[in-house]
Design an enzyme around this catalytic site. Sequence first.
Site, PDB file in Angstrom:
ATOM      1  N   GLU A  57       1.251  -1.222   0.275  1.00 57.26           N
ATOM      2  CA  GLU A  57      -0.057  -0.479   0.169  1.00 57.26           C
ATOM      3  C   GLU A  57       1.406   1.435  -0.181  1.00 57.26           C
ATOM      4  O   GLU A  57       1.779   1.159   0.259  1.00 57.26           O
ATOM      5  CB  GLU A  57      -0.811   0.155   1.745  1.00 57.26           C
ATOM      6  CG  GLU A  57      -1.297   1.158   1.919  1.00 57.26           C
ATOM      7  CD  GLU A  57      -2.892   1.217   2.176  1.00 57.26           C
ATOM      8  OE1 GLU A  57      -3.943   1.994   1.663  1.00 57.26           O
ATOM      9  OE2 GLU A  57      -3.150   0.090   3.091  1.00 57.26           O
ATOM     10  N   CYS A 263      -6.491   1.701   2.254  1.00 55.25           N
ATOM     11  CA  CYS A 263      -7.801   3.059   2.429  1.00 55.25           C
ATOM     12  C   CYS A 263      -6.767   3.973   1.049  1.00 55.25           C
ATOM     13  O   CYS A 263      -8.038   4.604   0.368  1.00 55.25           O
ATOM     14  CB  CYS A 263      -7.059   3.555   3.321  1.00 55.25           C
ATOM     15  SG  CYS A 263      -7.768   2.626   5.131  1.00 55.25           S
ATOM     16  N   ASN A 381     -11.578  -1.813  -0.900  1.00 53.95           N
ATOM     17  CA  ASN A 381     -11.377  -2.262   0.479  1.00 53.95           C
ATOM     18  C   ASN A 381     -11.687  -1.616   1.710  1.00 53.95           C
ATOM     19  O   ASN A 381     -12.109  -0.801   1.701  1.00 53.95           O
ATOM     20  CB  ASN A 381     -10.138  -1.639   0.022  1.00 53.95           C
ATOM     21  CG  ASN A 381      -9.016  -1.953   1.667  1.00 53.95           C
ATOM     22  OD1 ASN A 381      -8.806  -3.357   1.932  1.00 53.95           O
ATOM     23  ND2 ASN A 381      -9.281  -0.924   2.744  1.00 53.95           N
ATOM     24  N   GLU A 382     -12.684  -3.006   2.593  1.00 60.61           N
ATOM     25  CA  GLU A 382     -12.664  -2.687   3.805  1.00 60.61           C
ATOM     26  C   GLU A 382     -14.182  -1.942   3.467  1.00 60.61           C
ATOM     27  O   GLU A 382     -14.080  -1.207   4.141  1.00 60.61           O
ATOM     28  CB  GLU A 382     -12.098  -2.142   4.766  1.00 60.61           C
ATOM     29  CG  GLU A 382     -11.018  -2.723   5.233  1.00 60.61           C
ATOM     30  CD  GLU A 382     -10.128  -2.176   5.935  1.00 60.61           C
ATOM     31  OE1 GLU A 382     -10.218  -1.284   6.229  1.00 60.61           O
ATOM     32  OE2 GLU A 382      -8.955  -2.663   6.473  1.00 60.61           O
TER      33      GLU A 382
END
Length: 672
Positions: A57, A263, A381-382
């Site tokens: 990331e 994120c 993502n999430e």
Amino acid sequence: MASCKAPHCVLLVYLFLSFACQCFAIGVDADSSVLLVDASEASGRPIPDTLFGIFFEEINHAGAGGLWAELVSNRGFEAGGPNVPSNIDPWAIIGDESVLNVSTDRSSLFERNKIALRLDVLCDSKGPNACPAGGVGVYNPGYWGMNIERGKTYKLVLYVRSLGSVDITVLLTDSSGQKLAAANIIASASEVSDWKKLEIPLEALGTSHNARLQLTTTRKGVIWFDQVSLMPLDTYKGHGFRKDIFQMLANLKPRFLRFPGGCFVEGDWLRNAFRWKDTVGPWEERPGHFGDVWLYWTDDALGYYEFLQLSEDLGALPVWVFNNGVSHHDEVVSSVVKPFVQEALDGIEFARGPPDSKWGSLRASMGHPEPFDLRYVAIGNEDCGKKNYRGNYLKFYAAIKRDYPDIKIISNCDGSNKPLDHPADLYDFHIYTTANDIFSKNHRFDNVPRKGPKAFVSEYAVNDKRDAGRGSFLAALAEAGFLIGLERNSDVVDMVSYAPLFVNENDQRWNPDAIVFNSSSLYGTPSYWVLRFFTESSGATLLKSVLQTNFSSSLVASAISWKNSENDKDYIRIKVVNYGSNTMNLKISVDELENSIQASGSNKTVLISTNLLEENSFSEPDKVVPQQSPLENAAAKMDVVLPPRSLTSFDLLKGPSYIRITGADSFSRSSI
């Protein structure tokens, strides 16, 4: 099993009964434990080829100023935003306002990044208004200092134009001003009346880990600079990756690379999310963007293409995570998410399409005519708890499966507690917690249904600051127990990766991390070294094993059979975590390998520390690292001692008398 052939069933029953009898016969003493391993092929189960990989990331300046070897920070002057005047940080001025005026304007050659740097030089080379010694101009310190090494060559690329002739001095200097490399740009007014691209090799005559790039002049006039890049020539295969950092990744032997977040993919707001189309094509034409979750600018030189190339260079399968119309604070409703779906389809075509397709041709023009091996994509993502996620997800799923039915799709929703309410090939599972909690979760997947989507444990770590510090031995040891549990349950867990992977010591936005670096050095935290114990697990064979112990809350073990590609020899690897504070005696018995273990060539590797909160550092990078030694008492039956708070791996070399039993059905999951 319904499909079991009779002779094989008889063999399995025989092996099971003999195994059970052996368990009963050995028994367990109050102060010792027994590990029984069935080394027969009949009881083994293949571990997925993809089990252990890595997750990158753009966080902690992992790429910008890290893995990506670019030395200039804010090379296109876009970090201050699209409006002028703007902040040019970390560029700084050489000279004062009486001799130099520095500003930004929107005169760039490139349509998607219009900001350029303008220098109005008010002094001259001689006369009463002579410039200061050394000239006036600007300098860039890179990402907390540039690493310049004697004897190495660095490629400077920049765009320049001027209202008149130019005489510009290019210097690499250390923090005291000592010259490390130099060049001159001399051009007539006609040569630079329009933007001109220059490429200049700079050979370093000295070394500094805190160097900077200077552009100065003593000639009065107006000069514009844009897209100033400085790269070492010796990047990995010339692909732009910093060699020492790349090697740390390669040493993990990752089977997949999940990218680019996290994120970072979502963005705090959609306007700042990672959008792949802005990160491909010539680097000068990429607009870059502000990563508003981790709060820094990236020029996106490490873009979608580079991530695919990184995967290929590592021999890992790319796992692309893309935005599904959802950020932390705003969402696209499902009825209008189609453009986002098309963007994802275009991205898959960029990776996999033939070189004469629309997006495949762009990939080919960047130097990779052959398709990349993209087999996995993650939709967001999430985002599972977000209002529009499921509706959006189904639109993406249907479109991708229609055009690319072989691609495996990963859902953000956890399917380990209850079945998913939507189709998926894998589901994402993230866990950040305390050391004791993650160790206890080595049984987390023992009772998960064996049918349905597989788990992708794409983010895990001990991050409780009391346990983890900046990367402690305690955190790593607890994670090792968790990983052994995932390995045992690799019939329902397909993929595993630690997070975050990288941190630049000067910008730690998340703690802890696996690999710590600065401009010139790096080291692995104990969590990184735990991963090295699992480098041979992907694609190996999980052996059925039973641990008999009175210390079930502190001991966890697994056994695999694997082939060493370097010497083409077969090994049994037994990994044991002693999470307790006492020394443990363990009796190991490997069935089916009587008289076929070779002491010569068998090894023991131990990760241990007398201080649970011990950490590695730049001054002591090897304070907590595995220690390997010959296993002198290597045998099918042996007594071993497990130090308190330790991870131990026993690699038993199989001898030539080892007999493989083939053709039997494998068991459904580990019985530990």
